[in-house]
Enzyme design. Structure first.
Site, PDB file in Angstrom:
ATOM      1  N   CYS A 266     -45.258  -3.681  38.608  1.00 61.64           N
ATOM      2  CA  CYS A 266     -45.020  -3.188  39.974  1.00 61.64           C
ATOM      3  C   CYS A 266     -46.098  -2.230  40.440  1.00 61.64           C
ATOM      4  O   CYS A 266     -45.820  -1.132  40.902  1.00 61.64           O
ATOM      5  CB  CYS A 266     -43.635  -2.597  40.156  1.00 61.64           C
ATOM      6  SG  CYS A 266     -43.316  -1.047  39.391  1.00 61.64           S
ATOM      7  N   TYR A 310     -44.699   0.215  43.446  1.00 63.11           N
ATOM      8  CA  TYR A 310     -44.503  -0.600  44.664  1.00 63.11           C
ATOM      9  C   TYR A 310     -45.249  -0.037  45.862  1.00 63.11           C
ATOM     10  O   TYR A 310     -44.885  -0.299  47.006  1.00 63.11           O
ATOM     11  CB  TYR A 310     -43.015  -0.761  45.015  1.00 63.11           C
ATOM     12  CG  TYR A 310     -42.243  -1.694  44.109  1.00 63.11           C
ATOM     13  CD1 TYR A 310     -42.853  -2.355  43.078  1.00 63.11           C
ATOM     14  CD2 TYR A 310     -40.892  -1.927  44.319  1.00 63.11           C
ATOM     15  CE1 TYR A 310     -42.143  -3.215  42.262  1.00 63.11           C
ATOM     16  CE2 TYR A 310     -40.172  -2.786  43.509  1.00 63.11           C
ATOM     17  CZ  TYR A 310     -40.800  -3.419  42.477  1.00 63.11           C
ATOM     18  OH  TYR A 310     -40.087  -4.276  41.684  1.00 63.11           O
ATOM     19  N   TRP A 328     -40.576   3.568  44.441  1.00 59.43           N
ATOM     20  CA  TRP A 328     -39.839   2.856  43.394  1.00 59.43           C
ATOM     21  C   TRP A 328     -39.936   3.586  42.066  1.00 59.43           C
ATOM     22  O   TRP A 328     -38.995   3.622  41.279  1.00 59.43           O
ATOM     23  CB  TRP A 328     -40.399   1.440  43.259  1.00 59.43           C
ATOM     24  CG  TRP A 328     -39.717   0.623  42.208  1.00 59.43           C
ATOM     25  CD1 TRP A 328     -38.584  -0.114  42.354  1.00 59.43           C
ATOM     26  CD2 TRP A 328     -40.116   0.459  40.842  1.00 59.43           C
ATOM     27  NE1 TRP A 328     -38.262  -0.723  41.173  1.00 59.43           N
ATOM     28  CE2 TRP A 328     -39.178  -0.390  40.236  1.00 59.43           C
ATOM     29  CE3 TRP A 328     -41.185   0.952  40.083  1.00 59.43           C
ATOM     30  CZ2 TRP A 328     -39.273  -0.760  38.894  1.00 59.43           C
ATOM     31  CZ3 TRP A 328     -41.276   0.589  38.747  1.00 59.43           C
ATOM     32  CH2 TRP A 328     -40.321  -0.269  38.172  1.00 59.43           C
ATOM     33  N   TYR A 531     -38.288 -14.078  43.850  1.00 65.31           N
ATOM     34  CA  TYR A 531     -38.759 -12.727  43.579  1.00 65.31           C
ATOM     35  C   TYR A 531     -39.727 -12.730  42.400  1.00 65.31           C
ATOM     36  O   TYR A 531     -39.472 -13.370  41.380  1.00 65.31           O
ATOM     37  CB  TYR A 531     -37.563 -11.828  43.282  1.00 65.31           C
ATOM     38  CG  TYR A 531     -37.897 -10.352  43.225  1.00 65.31           C
ATOM     39  CD1 TYR A 531     -38.659  -9.760  44.241  1.00 65.31           C
ATOM     40  CD2 TYR A 531     -37.457  -9.559  42.187  1.00 65.31           C
ATOM     41  CE1 TYR A 531     -38.961  -8.408  44.203  1.00 65.31           C
ATOM     42  CE2 TYR A 531     -37.740  -8.204  42.146  1.00 65.31           C
ATOM     43  CZ  TYR A 531     -38.508  -7.632  43.155  1.00 65.31           C
ATOM     44  OH  TYR A 531     -38.792  -6.292  43.113  1.00 65.31           O
ATOM     45  N   HIS A 532     -40.837 -11.985  42.554  1.00 66.10           N
ATOM     46  CA  HIS A 532     -41.870 -11.885  41.521  1.00 66.10           C
ATOM     47  C   HIS A 532     -42.680 -13.168  41.366  1.00 66.10           C
ATOM     48  O   HIS A 532     -43.225 -13.414  40.294  1.00 66.10           O
ATOM     49  CB  HIS A 532     -41.283 -11.473  40.157  1.00 66.10           C
ATOM     50  CG  HIS A 532     -40.894 -10.027  40.082  1.00 66.10           C
ATOM     51  ND1 HIS A 532     -40.091  -9.524  39.087  1.00 66.10           N
ATOM     52  CD2 HIS A 532     -41.203  -8.981  40.878  1.00 66.10           C
ATOM     53  CE1 HIS A 532     -39.916  -8.222  39.278  1.00 66.10           C
ATOM     54  NE2 HIS A 532     -40.585  -7.878  40.371  1.00 66.10           N
ATOM     55  N   HIS A 617     -45.703  -9.236  44.312  1.00 64.84           N
ATOM     56  CA  HIS A 617     -44.634  -8.823  45.229  1.00 64.84           C
ATOM     57  C   HIS A 617     -44.915  -9.220  46.674  1.00 64.84           C
ATOM     58  O   HIS A 617     -44.745  -8.422  47.606  1.00 64.84           O
ATOM     59  CB  HIS A 617     -44.408  -7.317  45.099  1.00 64.84           C
ATOM     60  CG  HIS A 617     -43.811  -6.940  43.776  1.00 64.84           C
ATOM     61  ND1 HIS A 617     -44.579  -6.702  42.660  1.00 64.84           N
ATOM     62  CD2 HIS A 617     -42.527  -6.793  43.383  1.00 64.84           C
ATOM     63  CE1 HIS A 617     -43.794  -6.402  41.638  1.00 64.84           C
ATOM     64  NE2 HIS A 617     -42.542  -6.468  42.038  1.00 64.84           N
TER      65      HIS A 617
END
Ligand SMILES: *[C@@H]1O[C@H](CO)[C@@H](O)[C@H](O)[C@H]1NC(C)=O
Ligand SMILES: *[C@@H]1O[C@H](CO)[C@@H](O)[C@H](O)[C@H]1NC(C)=O
Ligand SMILES: *[C@@H]1O[C@H](CO)[C@@H](O)[C@H](O)[C@H]1NC(C)=O
Ligand SMILES: *[C@@H]1O[C@H](CO)[C@@H](O)[C@H](O)[C@H]1NC(C)=O
Length: 674
Positions: A266, A310, A328, A531-532, A617
């Site tokens: 992240c 993030y 985050w 996601y990801h 992301h």
């Protein structure tokens, strides 16, 4: 397996692959292969095939560990290549004859379940054949060295024979178990391959990690990483699992990066002016790590002054790097206040910019500031300014003068906050950005199909926003890629955003045409990318689409990527288009404003430069496209790089030549300097 509605009946096939180790004892890999046959064109649809009558052969086996063990449905037996009296050398291969033609779109491999990792397969090739003579490679890559089931989905191929070739042992492993699960084809003869006019999903690349971050290097390789673990991120720190894919060989190599003490999950991510990948924060929230493709080495750089995960990060016109946001890292009891700071690689220093406040770019996320300052859509621009196009509906200019400046740039039209949507600068010369999708909150909400064109000009001035017709599908967590012809390829995502779920995944990519401003649906992919997930334009004009997951023992980890060939690579009759070639380009390192003399093997009509991308992301602040108008004709042309480094951000770009039909060449790599 990968899709919720898919029920898999697993049958164990045991196979053993052994290779001679330079020193030490024999190797005992267990390999489990689980093959899936697609019944029809519907994505990720898999129906069990009756395995009656199948036969299997292998290049080598140890008596007692016959190849037929892979078909016996028993996880307690397995095929093993010979280890006594001699260790049979790698590579090894196992071929299964299904005795009938099927449309096959998957193979799974179950490593040995007895606690030993000896003989687990590492690097491998999956090939299919209709006649046991002509083979097509459908997947290559490297498996993670653990006991979990490895599942590979690939483009449906009409075949009777399935061959798995083990090229390396994953890690001192020798006894492979193979588990094969073939899903039958209700439509074993009714399936027809999708039309190439809508592009084609090709080879699958297996990774030993979930590729959550990915970067195109100036070497043409793709660097990826997950976290401190291959399949999960929580509780990590201090190291990162990486894997690098080399498109020229199909080989995926694996490396655990420990020397920087940085778990790069992240992170903020961008490529600097010299082609180095700069990674900030994440699970180790102050760290900066830099990967240099020239030395193939990671080094530590100065820590940031503010903890971040993030955050958004972007490379500027002068090569410095700006970051903002990223609560985050502080957990849900977040503190916010993640104002801007800037990195100078010459001095290796971070400088806080209190004049670049994060507050104007916060979304109204249901989870508060912990999410509200995540994943900003940043674009380096003229005079060192940064344009922030989202995900907040409010857009802003950040200036680097003094201790930083901020000026509102207006709202993104009628759009709402669009967390985990995409913004792509498809025409940098004219300041054009396509913004699509996203959701008002990070998770547990419905995504939109909204689409807007944002046009930026002089810094500090209000951006012009045009609302255009919606995407065909609503999506958050998608990735969007600008192609050499200026179209934007939108791939993956979810209609209802929910991390670590593949429910409501959108299997159909879309193409946005800047001329008609319309979206059209393309051929569906085989694996959900939610996601990801990541996507990148490769220097050969194809798209790398991979990853998704990183949720431990969950069912939505995707240890792979697949290569998509856009429609421009095909003729109308479905055959591969003949591509123009750039036979020479000079110079390949060029100052902004300079000209490049390009020779081609045939007449072309346009050129474009696309900066090599980095993705994690749903954000890629590196990719952007510059359309070039050539002078010249025949096979000799000259193109001029824009003189403003706010448009032609220094670093590595891919130069494409295109025919009048829009068929791109392979890219020539160009370094743009100040
Ligand atoms: C399988 O392995 C055998 C023995 O090493 C080899 O002769 C054969 O060529 C291999 N087949 C393929 C297709 O690689
Ligand atoms: C980085 O710092 C050095 C040393 O102060 C300075 O000379 C250089 O101009 C800075 N770089 C940029 C892009 O501002
Ligand atoms: C970075 O933070 C330290 C305190 O941790 C502070 O002394 C220093 O002034 C900060 N540097 C900048 C350039 O803001
Ligand atoms: C941009 O706007 C900010 C905030 O109003 C101001 O401080 C700065 O001087 C402006 N910069 C330019 C170049 O217009």
């Amino acid at each position: 397996m990968l899709h919720k509605s898919t029920a898999l009946a697993l049958f164990t096939i045991c196979l053993t692959v052994t290779h001679a180790r330079p020193s030490g004892g024999s190797l005992y890999p267990r390999v489990a292969v689980d093959a899936v046959v697609a019944g029809n064109a519907a994505v990720a649809q898999a129906v069990p095939i009756d395995r009656t009558g199948w036969t299997v052969t292998a290049d080598s086996y140890q008596p007692g560990n016959e190849p037929s063990n892979v078909l016996d449905g028993n996880t307690g037996t397995f095929w093993h290549t010979e280890y006594s009296p001699t260790n049979a050398a790698l590579p090894h291969n196992l071929t299964i004859d299904l005795k009938a033609l099927y449309w096959i779109n998957g193979l799974s491999y179950l490593p040995r379940q007895d606690g030993s990792s000896n003989g687990n397969i590492g690097q491998h090739i999956i090939q299919l054949s209709a006649d046991n003579s002509n083979w097509v490679t459908v997947a290559t890559g490297t498996y993670l060295n653990d006991a979990s089931l490895k599942q590979t989905l690939f483009a449906s191929t009409h075949a009777r024979y399935v061959r798995l070739t083990a090229q390396t042992e994953a890690q001192g492993a020798g006894n492979p178990w193979t588990k094969i699960n073939l899903h039958d084809g209700s439509g074993k003869s009714s399936y027809s391959p999708p039309p190439t006019s809508l592009g084609q999903w090709g080879e699958t690349i297996d990774f030993p990690i979930v590729p959550v971050a990915a970067v195109v290097l100036n070497t043409g390789k793709v660097l990826t990483w997950s976290s401190f673990e291959a399949n999960s991120f929580s509780g990590g720190g201090g190291l990162t699992q990486t894997a690098t894919y080399d498109p020229s060989t199909g080989i995926v190599s694996q490396r655990t990066v420990t020397n920087t003490g940085h778990d790069m999950f992240c992170p903020g991510l961008s490529i600097d002016a010299s082609g180095r990948t700069v990674v900030t924060g994440g699970n180790n929230d102050l760290k900066t790590s830099i990967y240099n493709p020239a030395s193939d080495a990671w080094v530590s750089a100065a820590n940031m002054n503010i903890t971040r995960g993030y955050q958004a990060q972007v490379t500027l016109f002068d090569g410095r790097i700006f970051v903002i946001g990223g609560s985050w890292s502080d957990g849900t009891a977040s503190k916010g206040g993640k104002n801007g700071e800037i990195y100078n690689s010459t001095t290796n220093t971070w400088t806080e910019l209190p004049g670049c406040p994060v507050a104007p770019m916060l979304t109204q996320d249901a989870q508060g500031v912990y999410r509200a300052d995540n994943h900003g859509w940043l674009f380096g621009w003229k005079n060192g300014f940064v344009f922030q196009a989202g995900p907040s509906k409010a857009m802003n200019w950040y200036g680097m003068a003094g201790s930083g400046t901020q000026e509102a740039a207006g709202n993104r039209g009628d759009d709402a906050d669009a967390m985990n949507g995409n913004a792509v600068m498809y025409d940098a010369v004219n300041g054009k950005i396509l913004a699509i999708g996203g959701a008002t909150s990070y998770q547990d909400t419905t995504a939109t199909s909204n689409a807007h064109i944002i046009t930026i000009g002089a810094p500090n001035t209000t951006a012009t926003v045009t609302t255009i017709g919606s995407m065909v599908y609503a999506r958050g967590f998608a990735n969007s890629i600008v192609l050499p012809d200026g179209k934007v390829f939108i791939v993956g995502g979810q209609k209802y955003v929910e991390p670590f779920s593949d429910d409501t995944a959108v299997y159909y990519p879309e193409m946005w045409d800047p001329t008609t401003q319309k979206f059209t649906t393309l051929n569906p992919m085989y694996t959900p990318r939610t996601y990801h997930s990541v996507a990148l334009l490769l220097p050969d004009g194809t798209v790398f689409s991979g990853g998704g997951g990183l949720c431990g023992t969950c069912t939505t980890n995707h240890f792979d990527a697949q290569i998509y060939s856009p429609p421009y690579l095909f003729n109308t009759d479905g055959s591969r288009a003949t591509r123009p070639k750039i036979t020479s380009a000079s110079p390949t390192s060029i100052k902004v404003g300079g000209s490049i003399v390009v020779a081609t093997d045939s007449a072309v009509t346009s050129f474009s430069l696309i900066r090599q991308g980095s993705a994690t992301h749903s954000v890629d602040t590196d990719q952007r496209r510059i359309a070039l108008t050539p002078t010249g004709s025949g096979t000799s042309y000259t193109v001029a790089v824009p003189s403003d480094p706010g448009i032609a951000i220094p670093g590595y770009w891919m130069l494409f030549a295109l025919t009048s039909a829009g068929v791109p060449s392979l890219a020539q790599t160009i370094l743009v300097t100040l």
